[in-house]
Structures are given as C-alpha cells and as structure tokens.
Design a protein around this motif. Structure first.
Motif, short mmCIF file in Angstrom:
data_model
loop_
_atom_site.label_atom_id
_atom_site.label_comp_id
_atom_site.label_asym_id
_atom_site.label_seq_id
_atom_site.Cartn_x
_atom_site.Cartn_y
_atom_site.Cartn_z
N LEU A 92 -1.99 13.95 -1.31
CA LEU A 92 -2.33 13.36 -0.01
C LEU A 92 -2.34 11.84 -0.08
CD1 LEU A 92 -5.18 15.63 1.39
CD2 LEU A 92 -2.85 15.42 2.24
N LYS A 93 -2.87 11.31 -1.16
CA LYS A 93 -2.92 9.86 -1.33
C LYS A 93 -1.50 9.29 -1.41
CE LYS A 93 -4.20 7.19 -4.98
NZ LYS A 93 -5.00 6.82 -6.12
N GLY A 133 0.06 9.10 1.88
CA GLY A 133 -0.56 8.13 2.79
C GLY A 133 -1.47 8.75 3.82
N THR A 134 -1.90 10.00 3.61
CA THR A 134 -2.77 10.66 4.59
C THR A 134 -4.14 10.98 4.02
OG1 THR A 134 -1.88 12.79 3.95
CG2 THR A 134 -0.84 11.70 5.82
#
Length: 61
Positions: free
Chosen positions: A51-52, A55-56
């Motif tokens: 997720l990192k 970018g979320t």
C-alpha cells in the motif's frame, strides 16, 4: 418478491456469522500456534508495504 429478499438477507446473515466464526477461530489458532501468528504479522507488513509503495497507505497513528 418478499421471499427473494428474505433468502438474500438470510444468506447475508449466514455469511456474516461464518466470517465472525473464522475470525474467532483464527485468533484462537494464532494464540496456540506461534508460526500462524508470525505469518499473519508478516502478511500485514507486506500488505502495508505494498500500500505504501502504491501511495495509498494511511499515515501511522
């Protein structure tokens, strides 16, 4: 139409109960078998990393 709605809601209820039962059984299994706990923590870390990277990710805290 009412019978269709009833069966739909019955299956939704059964699904929710089954999901809760699986969550409880997995929690008990994690407490009794250490490798399962390690796998769950590792999978959460990998998911957070993905997720990192996408970018979320939510900010920590």
């Amino acid at each position: 139409m009412s019978a269709i709605r009833f069966f739909f809601l019955l299956f939704v209820f059964i699904g929710i109960v089954a999901a809760c039962a699986v969550a409880i059984l997995l929690s008990v299994l994690m407490l009794r078998v250490l490798p399962v706990l390690i796998l769950v923590v590792l999978s959460c870390v990998v998911f957070w990393w993905l997720l990192k990277k996408a970018g979320t990710a939510l900010p920590p805290g």
